[in-house]
Design a protein around this motif. Structure first.
Motif, short mmCIF file in Angstrom:
data_model
loop_
_atom_site.label_atom_id
_atom_site.label_comp_id
_atom_site.label_asym_id
_atom_site.label_seq_id
_atom_site.Cartn_x
_atom_site.Cartn_y
_atom_site.Cartn_z
N ALA A 40 -21.07 -10.70 42.24
CA ALA A 40 -20.18 -10.41 41.12
C ALA A 40 -19.35 -9.16 41.36
N GLN A 41 -18.06 -9.25 41.04
CA GLN A 41 -17.12 -8.16 41.31
C GLN A 41 -15.90 -8.34 40.42
N ALA A 42 -15.01 -7.35 40.43
CA ALA A 42 -13.82 -7.42 39.60
C ALA A 42 -12.93 -8.59 39.99
N GLU A 43 -13.00 -9.03 41.24
CA GLU A 43 -12.22 -10.18 41.70
C GLU A 43 -12.65 -11.48 41.01
N HIS A 44 -13.75 -11.44 40.28
CA HIS A 44 -14.23 -12.56 39.48
C HIS A 44 -14.07 -12.27 37.99
N GLY A 45 -13.36 -11.19 37.68
CA GLY A 45 -13.40 -10.63 36.34
C GLY A 45 -12.96 -11.54 35.22
N GLY A 46 -11.93 -12.36 35.45
CA GLY A 46 -11.44 -13.21 34.36
C GLY A 46 -12.45 -14.23 33.91
N PHE A 47 -13.27 -14.71 34.83
CA PHE A 47 -14.31 -15.68 34.47
C PHE A 47 -15.40 -15.00 33.65
N TYR A 48 -15.80 -13.81 34.07
CA TYR A 48 -16.79 -13.07 33.29
C TYR A 48 -16.22 -12.68 31.92
N GLN A 49 -14.94 -12.38 31.88
CA GLN A 49 -14.31 -12.03 30.61
C GLN A 49 -14.38 -13.18 29.63
N ALA A 50 -14.10 -14.38 30.11
CA ALA A 50 -14.11 -15.55 29.23
C ALA A 50 -15.50 -15.86 28.71
N VAL A 51 -16.52 -15.49 29.50
CA VAL A 51 -17.90 -15.58 29.00
C VAL A 51 -18.14 -14.51 27.94
N ALA A 52 -17.77 -13.28 28.27
CA ALA A 52 -18.13 -12.13 27.44
C ALA A 52 -17.43 -12.13 26.10
N ASP A 53 -16.16 -12.56 26.06
CA ASP A 53 -15.42 -12.44 24.80
C ASP A 53 -15.36 -13.74 24.00
N GLY A 54 -16.09 -14.78 24.45
CA GLY A 54 -16.18 -16.02 23.70
C GLY A 54 -15.03 -16.99 23.92
N THR A 55 -14.17 -16.72 24.90
CA THR A 55 -13.04 -17.62 25.15
C THR A 55 -13.51 -19.01 25.56
N TYR A 56 -14.51 -19.07 26.42
CA TYR A 56 -15.03 -20.39 26.81
C TYR A 56 -15.58 -21.13 25.60
#
Length: 338
Positions: A40-56
């Motif tokens: 895991a790294q910032a280069e994967h950040g958008g996917f983690y963001q969509a998990v973290a902020d409920g977008t998915y």
């Protein structure tokens, strides 16, 4: 640090990583898994963001990120149907198609592959072609077989005698002023500067003509045929996640990244985000007007022709099977940037 992934052999699956916890009331979310290509790294950040902020979850998805790493085989897990999506690249999918493996890129998050060559700041290397004057190029095996062949075909002076294996340790490069090494724009230069106190010269291959898409959303033709709606929702939500990660509050996403990869630091994350923006890794080309993730036939064909030219791919390979543009270039999420 990211690696080019070509290993299709089965190895042990790393433990599942971050999973969306919140569930929307009133209906069941479609469970989806996405395998990354490295820790895991910032280069994967958008996917983690969509998990973290409920977008998915907003898009009706319960997403598990399956972390990659040195012992992971997420590409093989995609082929076998054990995960739904994988972080591929146009190079990988063109190779798969040539081998009769039905993998398909449905979005390209990185318009530019972050692959770089790194040189000493005082070695007389001012532009990309100057790298040919160096005695040594530390390259991984995959790089030697792909982009180094492209370099030899498109620039004069590069020769096989320069090649030495790169073992993901910058020590030999740091010790040899007449050398350069491969790396990721968002990773190795930061570590080299930390170790030495000097800022290395960095040359992005994508800005010098080497044009694969990378950090793709890759799936199987079976998934496209049977669950096209899920594919569209995952693509849309991931794109929104990337806009939010780059331009919104990414604190919770970075917490998830550090949870999955405890060795990741805030300094490295900040550096990676800054370099992705500075060099247009996510937003350049067609993505500027049509949104993150955009792919075009013309871009794919150009890279395919380059690989045919250096005999990495066969001319009769049907490159159009490696991707579909039906899910992208629709301007999804662009309003989130403002």
């Amino acid at each position: 640090m990211s690696k080019t992934l070509k290993n299709m052999a089965y190895t042990a699956l790393l433990g599942f990583g971050s999973t969306v916890v919140a569930t929307a009331p009133g209906y069941a979310l479609d469970k989806v898994s996405y395998g990354t290509n490295w820790l895991a790294q910032a280069e994967h950040g958008g996917f983690y963001q969509a998990v973290a902020d409920g977008t998915y979850a907003k898009h009706g998805l319960d997403v598990t990120i399956v972390q990659g790493g040195p012992n992971a085989a997420n590409s093989a897990l995609l082929i076998s149907g054990k995960i739904d999506f994988y972080m591929g690249s146009s190079q990988g999918e063109l190779t798969a198609v040539e081998q009769g493996i039905p993998l398909v890129d449905v979005a390209a998050i990185f318009q530019k592959d972050p692959q770089v060559l790194i040189a000493h700041p005082d070695a007389g290397v001012e532009k990309f072609e100057d790298l040919a004057k160096l005695n040594t190029l530390f390259l991984g095996k995959d790089g030697y077989l792909t982009f180094f062949e492209w370099m030899k075909a498109n620039y004069s002076g590069f020769k096989d005698e320069q090649y030495k294996p790169y073992n993901f340790n910058p020590g030999p490069f740091i010790a040899d002023k007449s050398s350069a090494q491969q790396g990721y724009l968002t990773s190795e230069p930061y570590e080299i500067q930390k170790q030495t106190g000097w800022e290395p010269k960095v040359f992005l291959l994508a800005d010098n003509g080497y044009t694969p898409y990378s950090t793709a959303i890759t799936t199987t033709q079976t998934m496209i045929d049977s669950k096209s709606d899920v594919v569209q929702r995952f693509v849309d939500a991931s794109i929104e996640g990337w806009y939010n990660y780059l331009y919104g509050d990414n604190t919770k996403a970075n917490e998830l990244i550090k949870k999955d990869n405890p060795e990741m630091t805030d300094g490295q994350i900040a550096y990676s985000i800054a370099k992705m923006k500075e060099y247009g890794i996510v937003e350049s080309g067609e993505a500027l007007d049509k949104g993150i993730g955009c792919m075009t036939d013309a871009h794919y064909k150009k890279f395919f022709d380059e690989m045919v030219g250096i005999k990495v791919l066969k001319a009769d390979t049907d490159y159009t099977k490696a991707f579909t543009t039906k899910y992208v270039c629709k301007g999804v999420g662009m309003a989130l940037k403002n």
